[in-house]
Design a protein around this motif. Structure first.
Motif, PDB file in Angstrom:
ATOM      1  N   PRO A 215      41.843  47.477  52.574  1.00 18.66           N
ATOM      2  CA  PRO A 215      42.371  47.853  51.334  1.00 18.66           C
ATOM      3  C   PRO A 215      42.827  46.457  50.432  1.00 18.66           C
ATOM      4  N   PHE A 216      42.160  45.682  50.759  1.00 18.56           N
ATOM      5  CA  PHE A 216      42.552  44.232  49.870  1.00 18.56           C
ATOM      6  C   PHE A 216      41.270  43.453  50.015  1.00 18.56           C
ATOM      7  N   HIS A 217      41.292  42.571  48.764  1.00 18.94           N
ATOM      8  CA  HIS A 217      40.245  41.671  49.020  1.00 18.94           C
ATOM      9  C   HIS A 217      40.723  40.324  49.636  1.00 18.94           C
ATOM     10  N   ILE A 218      39.853  39.382  50.190  1.00 17.40           N
ATOM     11  CA  ILE A 218      39.885  38.192  51.079  1.00 17.40           C
ATOM     12  C   ILE A 218      39.441  37.153  50.405  1.00 17.40           C
ATOM     13  N   HIS A 219      40.405  36.065  50.498  1.00 15.43           N
ATOM     14  CA  HIS A 219      39.873  34.817  50.325  1.00 15.43           C
ATOM     15  C   HIS A 219      39.077  34.071  51.333  1.00 15.43           C
TER      16      HIS A 219
ATOM     17  N   LYS B   5      44.867  37.570  52.696  1.00 16.28           N
ATOM     18  CA  LYS B   5      44.498  38.922  51.549  1.00 16.28           C
ATOM     19  C   LYS B   5      44.862  38.325  50.212  1.00 16.28           C
ATOM     20  N   SER B   6      44.113  38.777  49.202  1.00 16.47           N
ATOM     21  CA  SER B   6      44.684  38.416  47.992  1.00 16.47           C
ATOM     22  C   SER B   6      44.951  39.690  47.199  1.00 16.47           C
ATOM     23  N   THR B   7      45.917  39.881  46.476  1.00 21.42           N
ATOM     24  CA  THR B   7      46.089  41.234  45.756  1.00 21.42           C
ATOM     25  C   THR B   7      46.351  40.789  44.395  1.00 21.42           C
ATOM     26  N   MET B   8      46.149  39.719  44.147  1.00 21.72           N
ATOM     27  CA  MET B   8      46.273  39.250  42.655  1.00 21.72           C
ATOM     28  C   MET B   8      45.089  39.466  41.756  1.00 21.72           C
ATOM     29  N   ARG B   9      45.145  38.937  40.677  1.00 15.10           N
ATOM     30  CA  ARG B   9      44.219  39.231  39.564  1.00 15.10           C
ATOM     31  C   ARG B   9      43.710  40.540  39.463  1.00 15.10           C
TER      32      ARG B   9
ATOM     33  N   TRP C  37      37.479  36.227  40.473  1.00 10.83           N
ATOM     34  CA  TRP C  37      36.460  36.599  41.464  1.00 10.83           C
ATOM     35  C   TRP C  37      35.157  36.749  41.216  1.00 10.83           C
TER      36      TRP C  37
ATOM     37  N   ILE D  52      46.946  41.105  32.936  1.00  9.65           N
ATOM     38  CA  ILE D  52      47.409  42.010  33.930  1.00  9.65           C
ATOM     39  C   ILE D  52      48.368  42.809  33.683  1.00  9.65           C
TER      40      ILE D  52
ATOM     41  N   PRO E 212      50.804  38.397  39.592  1.00  7.60           N
ATOM     42  CA  PRO E 212      50.144  37.622  40.686  1.00  7.60           C
ATOM     43  C   PRO E 212      50.666  36.599  41.261  1.00  7.60           C
TER      44      PRO E 212
ATOM     45  N   ASP F 257      38.517  30.409  46.415  1.00 11.01           N
ATOM     46  CA  ASP F 257      37.105  30.618  46.595  1.00 11.01           C
ATOM     47  C   ASP F 257      36.142  29.543  46.694  1.00 11.01           C
TER      48      ASP F 257
ATOM     49  N   HIS G 157      52.026  42.470  45.561  1.00  6.35           N
ATOM     50  CA  HIS G 157      51.127  43.564  45.137  1.00  6.35           C
ATOM     51  C   HIS G 157      50.882  44.427  46.410  1.00  6.35           C
TER      52      HIS G 157
ATOM     53  N   LEU H 218      48.858  48.673  46.785  1.00  9.15           N
ATOM     54  CA  LEU H 218      47.952  48.649  47.808  1.00  9.15           C
ATOM     55  C   LEU H 218      47.460  50.214  47.703  1.00  9.15           C
ATOM     56  N   PRO H 219      46.248  50.535  48.152  1.00  8.46           N
ATOM     57  CA  PRO H 219      45.536  51.897  47.845  1.00  8.46           C
ATOM     58  C   PRO H 219      46.366  53.059  48.856  1.00  8.46           C
TER      59      PRO H 219
ATOM     60  N   TRP I  90      40.242  51.450  45.170  1.00  7.59           N
ATOM     61  CA  TRP I  90      41.498  50.481  44.897  1.00  7.59           C
ATOM     62  C   TRP I  90      41.036  49.322  43.982  1.00  7.59           C
TER      63      TRP I  90
ATOM     64  N   HIS J  58      43.363  47.033  39.977  1.00  6.66           N
ATOM     65  CA  HIS J  58      43.508  45.624  39.539  1.00  6.66           C
ATOM     66  C   HIS J  58      42.575  45.306  38.337  1.00  6.66           C
TER      67      HIS J  58
ATOM     68  N   PHE K 184      41.298  42.124  37.751  1.00  5.02           N
ATOM     69  CA  PHE K 184      40.204  41.523  38.099  1.00  5.02           C
ATOM     70  C   PHE K 184      39.741  41.332  39.373  1.00  5.02           C
TER      71      PHE K 184
END
Lengths: 208, 483
Positions: free
Chosen positions: A134-138, A204-208, B214, B312, B341, B355, B371, B375-376, B420, B424, B426
């Motif tokens: 449930p989060f995206h990943i760097h 994990k990154s929850t930013m942006r 992203w 945001i 963020p 990245d 954040h 979370l979802p 989820w 957000h 972005f």
């Protein structure tokens, strides 16, 4: 087929990763590990005449150039590659039990076709499962933290791959949080997810 | 030195032993030292026994000579280094990597194309280790090989030599990439000319923005670079003539190949720029269209960080408004700065998404993960309802799935279908618009694998005799027709 897997030790280790300020009661997260494919093999201990199978069986595709017959079962949904030596590979099941049932059905089918089939040496060789975090990943941070086990080449593949040697499992991590896990059986796949979750959580990154 | 059964004629002792003098076999008495008998001094080659255990090639060969393919490969490595004008350090590194890889067992029985590709992979690895920016595509095109083969061999080399392959810094690649564009007077109208330096700096800023939002993670870097160069070129002089030129025509003019995904990246970048452009104070919240965004790119890039913050915040406000209108009696007053963020809470130094190894430090990990509150949990709650307990061998997930935040707990109905990604502003584009249906676990029949199989189940898979006959006849007909 969804499996629910846990280990209280895993849960405990996840808990310890989170900062205390956010540790409240009941802040658990459910992870669905969805098994998409189970590959298994078994042997019939007898020679199989592929032409007979092609003639007398329905739902079969005969490939003489490769020397095998593809047979598709409806329930459970399984595709089997049958070789004349009696070795059979079944793919498409969504659980180990389904794979066994499908393989037995197939063996029974071959028995009805007149072959002296014995259902032996059944083994699940590969399990493929997917899971979504449930989060995206760097990915770059994940690769840096886990060198040299993790490798990420954006010019070749969008996911970072992480090989767990002791479990013989490979995890492919995508930036959207989805992971695909391949391993020799369901238990190892579940253990691989348990093992990798804390590592993903760190990046994990929850930013942006 | 075995004693032979002979007696010495001089002293009569029986202690006579074989004691060869170089290659002449002799029988000598150990007591008095007299030679009892001796063999021939010169012998034919076939009679010589000594010195035949060690092979000639083993005794005379000093060093193993490299085979022809290895020599060719080394020459290829050197040629590639000269073409790419690499410094001598990289040339030496690549040569040693090639020698090591070639002599390892993994590359012993490998096909010739792979060995040829190995040269390029060693050059690429050498460049990466020394931080020299070269893309895999460049080396692939120089070798005129398949990119899949290149990828395979590259991974083999990295695992064989047990090295770490550092990532190429895309900012270093950017400058070289911009120089490839032919945008100077002789071939190109005055209106469309642009200097490589200005293009590089603007495009680099756009790439940084892409990585912040992203659009870079998991994507091939080259299409993003092409897209950002195109947008940079549009924005440096947003005249109607320039704005009319599409990506394809621009690349044709600049004599650069258009990678497939580049147009999608342009769309995605424009979308992000529109969203940020909307936050500019003088836009007063008016929606910015992708056609008109080129003029605002300069301002957006200049105030990137504060615009991201504002975007945001306004997204969160919009979500809060939705939830207030959706469920009553909800305390959603706290969409606080805690939901900002991570990186934007730093001291204003441009934080870059991780990245890309762009060079600035990643988000500080010391800061708490704010954040988490977003979370979802609806997703988790949705899963909870689907949860089923299977056989005894399965163990149950600690999946109570309830929310981390009190207010999120109060939104049960809203969430199970919502991805989820929508929470957000972005996120990777596929997470924002999950066009595929979410993968649900198919609840198949509960099976143990050892159930009884009845005949009726199997009959469906067998042909009836009539069908068999018809099938055989049709086959024969088809065969006779084909002859």
């Amino acid at each position: 087929m969804k499996i629910d897997c846990v280990c209280t030790s895993w849960y405990a280790s996840v808990r310890t990763l989170r900062p205390d300020s956010l540790m409240e009661a009941n802040n658990d997260v459910a992870l669905d590990i969805i098994i998409t494919n189970v590959v298994s093999v078994f042997r019939t201990r007898c020679h199989l005449n592929l032409r007979t199978i092609a003639l007398e069986g329905s739902n079969v595709i005969y490939k003489p150039e490769v020397g095998k017959v593809l047979m598709k079962l409806r329930k459970p949904r399984i595709t089997a590659s049958i070789w004349s030596s009696g070795k059979i590979i079944c793919t498409g099941a969504t659980s180990e039990e389904e794979a066994k049932l499908g393989a037995r059905r197939l063996a029974r089918c071959l028995q009805k076709l007149g072959f002296k089939v014995k259902f032996t040496a059944f083994k699940v060789v590969n399990v493929l499962a997917v899971c979504t975090m449930p989060f995206h990943i760097h990915l770059i941070q994940f690769t840096k933290n886990n060198r040299p086990i993790a490798s990420y080449e954006p010019e070749l593949h969008p996911a970072a791959s992480y090989r767990i040697k002791n479990l013989k499992a490979t995890v492919q991590v995508f930036s959207t949080g989805s992971i695909t896990v391949t391993g020799p059986n369901v238990r190892h796949v579940a253990m691989a997810v348990e093992q990798i979750y804390p590592l993903l959580f760190e990046c994990k990154s929850t930013m942006r | 030195m075995m004693g032979s059964g002979r007696k010495c004629p001089d002293c009569g002792s029986s202690n006579v032993v074989e004691d060869d003098l170089y290659s002449q076999p002799q029988l000598v008495c150990t007591d008095c030292g007299s030679v009892v008998s001796e063999g021939q001094l010169t012998t034919t080659r076939s009679e010589e026994v000594q010195g035949t255990i060690v092979r000639y090639s083993q005794s005379t060969a000093v060093d193993k000579q490299p085979c022809r393919n290895q020599i060719k490969g080394l020459k290829r490595v050197r040629a590639l280094c000269r073409i790419l004008r690499l410094p001598p350090v990289i040339e030496e590194t690549s040569e040693s990597l090639f020698a090591q890889a070639y002599e390892s067992t993994d590359f012993l029985h490998v096909s010739l194309p792979k060995k040829e590709t190995l040269a390029g992979c060693c050059v690429l690895l050498g460049c990466r280790m020394q931080g020299w920016p070269v893309t895999m595509g460049t080396v692939t095109s120089l070798l005129d090989t398949d990119s899949c083969l290149m990828g395979t061999v590259y991974k083999m080399v990295v695992s064989t030599l047990k090295l770490e392959s550092p990532h190429t810094n895309i900012m270093d690649l950017m400058e070289g990439h911009c120089r490839e564009y032919h945008l100077s007077p002789p071939g190109v109208p005055e209106e469309f000319c642009e200097s490589a330096d200005r293009l590089a700096s603007r495009a680099s800023a756009l790439v940084e923005l892409a990585s912040d939002t992203w659009l870079m993670t998991g994507r091939h870097p080259v299409p993003v670079m092409v897209a950002s160069v195109y947008l940079a070129w549009l924005s440096l002089k947003p005249s109607p003539a320039r704005l009319k030129l599409s990506l394809g025509r621009f690349c044709q003019m600049a004599k650069v190949a258009v990678p497939g995904p580049a147009s999608k990246r342009v769309t995605e970048l424009k979308e992000v720029l529109c969203r940020l452009g909307q936050e500019l104070p003088w836009q007063k919240g008016a929606v910015v269209s992708p056609q008109k965004v080129a003029a605002l790119v300069g301002d957006v890039l200049k105030h990137r960080i504060s615009l991201l913050k504002r975007a945001i915040r306004s997204h969160e406000d919009a979500l809060a408004m939705d939830s207030v209108s959706g469920t009553e009696g909800l305390d959603v007053a706290n969409t606080p700065s805690s939901t900002l963020p991570l990186s934007l809470c730093t001291d204003g130094v441009a934080p870059i998404c991780e990245d890309l190894p762009i060079g600035s430090s990643p988000c500080s990990e010391g800061q708490p993960d704010f954040h988490q509150s977003q979370l979802p949990t609806p997703h988790a709650e949705g899963c909870q309802t689907v949860q089923s307990v299977r056989d005894s061998e399965d163990v149950v997930v600690t999946a109570t799935g309830s929310a981390k935040n009190p207010e999120a707990r109060g939104e049960p109905a809203r969430g199970s279908a919502e991805h989820w990604g929508k929470r957000h502003p972005f996120v990777p584009p596929c997470a924002r618009n999950p066009s595929k249906k979410p993968r649900l676990a198919e609840t198949g029949p509960e099976v143990t694998g050892d159930e009884e199989i009845s005949d009726s189940e199997i009959e469906g898979y067998l042909r009836t005799p009539l069908e068999m006959r018809e099938f055989a006849e049709t086959q024969m007909k088809l065969q006779s027709d084909s002859y």
